[in-house]
Each structure stands twice: as structure tokens, then as C-alpha cells.
Design an enzyme around this catalytic site. Structure first.
Site, PDB file in Angstrom:
ATOM      1  N   TRP A 102      50.821  39.694  47.883  1.00 44.93           N
ATOM      2  CA  TRP A 102      49.725  39.703  48.852  1.00 44.93           C
ATOM      3  C   TRP A 102      50.181  39.407  50.265  1.00 44.93           C
ATOM      4  CZ3 TRP A 102      46.179  42.718  47.601  1.00 44.93           C
ATOM      5  CH2 TRP A 102      45.828  42.878  46.256  1.00 44.93           C
ATOM      6  N   ASP A 171      45.752  33.101  53.760  1.00 49.65           N
ATOM      7  CA  ASP A 171      44.967  33.861  52.787  1.00 49.65           C
ATOM      8  C   ASP A 171      44.749  32.931  51.595  1.00 49.65           C
ATOM      9  OD1 ASP A 171      43.930  35.500  50.846  1.00 49.65           O
ATOM     10  OD2 ASP A 171      45.558  36.969  50.874  1.00 49.65           O
ATOM     11  N   LYS A 195      37.452  36.180  43.215  1.00 48.11           N
ATOM     12  CA  LYS A 195      38.285  35.409  42.311  1.00 48.11           C
ATOM     13  C   LYS A 195      37.623  34.069  42.011  1.00 48.11           C
ATOM     14  CE  LYS A 195      41.600  38.212  44.176  1.00 48.11           C
ATOM     15  NZ  LYS A 195      42.079  38.919  43.000  1.00 48.11           N
TER      16      LYS A 195
HETATM   17  C1  LIG Z   1      45.666  36.425  47.455  1.00 52.36           C
HETATM   18  C2  LIG Z   1      44.985  37.753  47.578  1.00 52.36           C
HETATM   19  N1  LIG Z   1      44.844  38.305  48.796  1.00 52.36           N
HETATM   20  C3  LIG Z   1      44.219  39.472  48.955  1.00 52.36           C
HETATM   21  C4  LIG Z   1      43.687  40.163  47.891  1.00 52.36           C
HETATM   22  C5  LIG Z   1      43.009  41.480  48.153  1.00 52.36           C
HETATM   23  O1  LIG Z   1      41.654  41.313  48.121  1.00 52.36           O
HETATM   24  P1  LIG Z   1      40.650  42.555  48.283  1.00 52.36           P
HETATM   25  O2  LIG Z   1      40.793  43.378  47.053  1.00 52.36           O
HETATM   26  O3  LIG Z   1      39.316  41.902  48.435  1.00 52.36           O
HETATM   27  O4  LIG Z   1      41.068  43.299  49.496  1.00 52.36           O
HETATM   28  C6  LIG Z   1      43.795  39.612  46.597  1.00 52.36           C
HETATM   29  C7  LIG Z   1      43.263  40.248  45.387  1.00 52.36           C
HETATM   30  O5  LIG Z   1      42.806  41.284  45.191  1.00 52.36           O
HETATM   31  C8  LIG Z   1      44.473  38.386  46.447  1.00 52.36           C
HETATM   32  O6  LIG Z   1      44.614  37.828  45.237  1.00 52.36           O
END
Ligand SMILES: Cc1ncc(COP(=O)(O)O)c(C=O)c1O
Length: 360
Positions: A102, A171, A195
Site C-alpha cells: 500500500w 495511511d 476494513k
Molecule cells: C492500508 C491500505 N491502504 C489503502 C487501501 C486501498 O483502499 P481503497 O480500496 O479504498 O482505495 C487498502 C485496501 O484496500 C489498504 O489496506
């Protein structure tokens, strides 16, 4: 169906009592005779949710007044662009700490907007540990420093807040509301809901007031502009009203259950049960440095790909769902967010012990 446990990394399990409440008032919300989904976001009824969710979030995370709270759309990944667009303000560079998938994706996105440097790169160790902060190459001129507090795919979680001289951006998509945080250490926090606190569709952004003085890049879409969103209560366009409402119910649940310190206590107990079992076993293996093992996403491996497949299938037959690891790392991942009851982890642990006995 009560003996089914959902280990999905996201969208993930929600507290059962929240789902029951949502179900009970789905057709007739606030005695209006209509669903909350059918109510205007500008109506006093929905504005009540907006006020309430903001106040609850502020209370649960002890967010001081000089931070603003936004409820945006587009998921956490839209914020991978939103952060540089809103914070660079003409600066040439920002620092990124890469500790897993991520933060890597956030880094790849930010590179479109500026000269981004990797101040720390855990890719070199296969994302199994977080390099010592003393080795980080931080720049005093960076517009901000970005990291991911819990790497959902690789199962790595920070235990302390990085100490940096520039505004820190985190994040916390997979661990917000799982422990107390000292908000004042951060410039911006982003977290998608799906989550740990709601259905997909709503993303929380917490921004410190002084950073709202920075001018967003002129090409920034209006709906991504932090300052404008603060001025218009996250309602430049129609917000994701239903996810926002469900998230508010989850905030209520966290409060009723004892708040974020209690969530932290439970998360530690849950994850320790699995990590201890794995460490005592010669069949299961967790390659993550014990100092940085995630309380939220427990990743581990079995001796062969065939056994991994068999494990996932047999677990599913017993009501232990969605244990397959992310394709970027394979293996098994048990996601243990706030809504996971201890009974679910105990059932998984018993299954793991039996599976080992039969297949060792
Ligand atoms: C730590 C983290 N950041 C970002 C994301 C991306 O999120 P989204 O799908 O809402 O863009 C996720 C999971 O999907 C994640 O676990």
C-alpha cells in the site's frame, strides 16, 4: 450460520449488532417511513448524522479542534493522489516510507506529481521488517513524509509513530480505531472504511488546520480539494450517505464496547493467540519480524502450495472464511479487525492445530 467467521481483509466483517440495527431500521429510518438511503444529504435528518459522526470520531480518537475531519469518496487510493495534490503546494519533493504494497502504490501515484524520494525501503527485505529509523534518508525540504501504519497485504504494522521534522501523513486504512493515537504527531491521516469501520464508499481524512493553508495544485479536481471540502462539510457533491450512516453506527459500537483502548487490548489478545501458535509450530511459518507483526492482518505460510490450498478449502467448509493471502504475497492471511470476536480466532486456532496434526 452463527458459527461462521469472516477473516476477509476488506470489505470486512462488521459488528453483528450494527448489522441488526441497520436491518431493523432499513425501511423506516427515524420513523420517516423511508430508508436512510432515500433521504437528501442536505436534509436536517442526514445533517444530524454528519454532526454526530464527526463528534463521535473526534471523541473516540481525541482529535483536537485544530484538526478537521472529512468523509470523502474514492477510497484510500484516491487519497494517494489527494495527498500530493493538496500538500505539495509547489514544493519539489516529498519523502515516502515503503513498507509494503500500500505504501508502494501511494509512492507510485505521488511520483506523478513531484520528485518523490524513498526515505526508507523495506522492499529490499521482502517487506518482512521495518528498517531502523536511524537508517532513513529524510529530507528537511520535503513537503511531507508519508507512511502506511499497517500494511494490510504484508502484515507489517508500526509500533511507534515515525519521528520526522516535516508534516507526517499516515495511511491508517486497516488499523484506525484499533488503538489510541497521538493525533498531534500527524499532519494528515487517511483511512478507507471497509476494513475497520464500515462498508466501502466512505473514506475519512483528518487534516491539521495549518496544512489547509497550502494551495492545492490548480488541476486538483474540486471534489478532492481538502480546503473546499472543509468549507462545504464534505458535501461538494453527494456524499456516500449509506456507508456514512453505517460508519456512524460502528463508531457508536466502538464507544459502547469501551473505546479504542479496549479495541487495542482485544486486537493484541486475538493476534497473540495466532502468533504464539505459529511460533510453537514447525508446520506454520510467519516470516514477519516479531517487532512489527500486525495485530490486524496475521500472515503465515504452510510448507507447500498444495497444503495452502487444502487449508483454505477445509477452513471454508468449517465456516472460517476468506483466509487466502493477497496474490502479491500468497500464503494465508487472517484479518482480525475490531469486529472479529475472540470465538472466531479460537475456532481458527483449533482448526490450525487439527490441520497440522493431520497433515504434518
Ligand atoms: C492500508 C491500505 N491502504 C489503502 C487501501 C486501498 O483502499 P481503497 O480500496 O479504498 O482505495 C487498502 C485496501 O484496500 C489498504 O489496506
Amino acid at each position: 450460520m452463527t458459527d461462521v467467521y469472516n477473516f476477509s481483509p476488506g470489505p470486512a466483517a462488521l459488528p453483528r449488532s450494527v448489522l441488526e440495527k441497520v436491518q431493523a431500521e432499513l425501511l423506516n429510518w427515524h420513523n420517516l417511513g423511508v430508508s436512510v438511503m432515500e433521504v437528501s444529504h442536505r436534509s436536517p435528518y442526514f445533517l444530524e448524522i454528519v454532526e454526530h459522526s464527526t463528534a463521535l470520531l473526534r471523541e473516540l480518537l481525541a482529535i483536537p479542534d485544530h484538526y478537521q475531519i472529512l468523509f470523502l469518496q474514492g477510497g484510500a487510493q484516491l487519497q494517494f493522489a489527494g495527498v500530493p495534490l493538496n500538500l505539495l503546494d509547489g514544493a519539489a519533493s516529498a519523502d515516502y516510507i515503503r513498507t509494503g504494497r500500500w505504501s508502494d502504490l501511494a509512492y507510485q501515484e505521488a511520483k506523478k506529481y513531484a520528485d518523490i524520494s524513498l526515505a526508507c525501503d523495506a522492499e529490499l527485505n521482502g517487506y518482512t521488517t521495518i528498517p531502523d529509523a536511524a537508517s532513513w534518508q529524510l529530507s528537511k525540504d520535503a513537503a511531507y513524509c508519508y507512511y502506511c501504519d499497517n500494511e494490510t497485504v504484508h502484515g507489517l504494522e508500526f509500533t511507534t509513530v515515525p519521528d520526522v521534522a516535516v508534516p507526517l501523513v499516515a495511511d491508517m486504512s486497516s488499523n484506525l480505531f484499533s488503538r489510541a493515537i497521538d493525533i498531534e504527531r500527524f499532519g494528515v491521516i487517511i483511512a478507507c472504511a471497509q476494513k475497520n469501520f464500515g462498508p466501502a464508499g466512505v473514506t475519512v481524512v483528518i487534516v491539521r488546520d495549518d496544512l489547509l493553508q497550502r494551495d492545492a495544485h490548480p488541476m486538483t479536481p474540486l471534489v478532492m480539494n481538502y480546503r473546499e471540502n472543509v468549507a462545504r462539510q464534505s458535501m461538494i457533491n453527494t456524499p456516500a450517505t449509506f456507508p456514512w450512516y453505517v460508519a456512524t453506527e460502528v463508531f457508536e459500537w466502538v464507544k459502547k464496547e469501551g473505546g479504542v483502548n479496549e479495541m487495542d487490548r482485544r486486537a493484541r489478545v486475538r493476534s497473540a493467540l495466532l502468533y504464539n501458535l505459529i511460533d510453537e509450530s514447525r508446520f506454520y511459518d510467519c516470516p514477519i519480524d516479531p517487532n512489527y507483526r500486525s495485530r490486524m492482518n496475521v500472515v503465515f505460510d504452510l510448507p507447500t502450495a498444495a497444503l495452502t490450498q487444502q487449508f483454505i478449502q477445509e477452513a471454508e467448509q468449517q465456516g472460517l472464511l476468506f483466509l487466502k493471502g493477497h496474490k502479491a504475497r500468497g500464503g494465508i492471511r487472517a484479518s482480525l479487525y475490531n469486529a472479529m470476536p475472540m470465538a472466531g480466532v479460537k475456532k481458527l486456532a483449533t482448526f490450525m492445530q487439527q490441520f497440522e496434526k493431520l497433515n504434518v
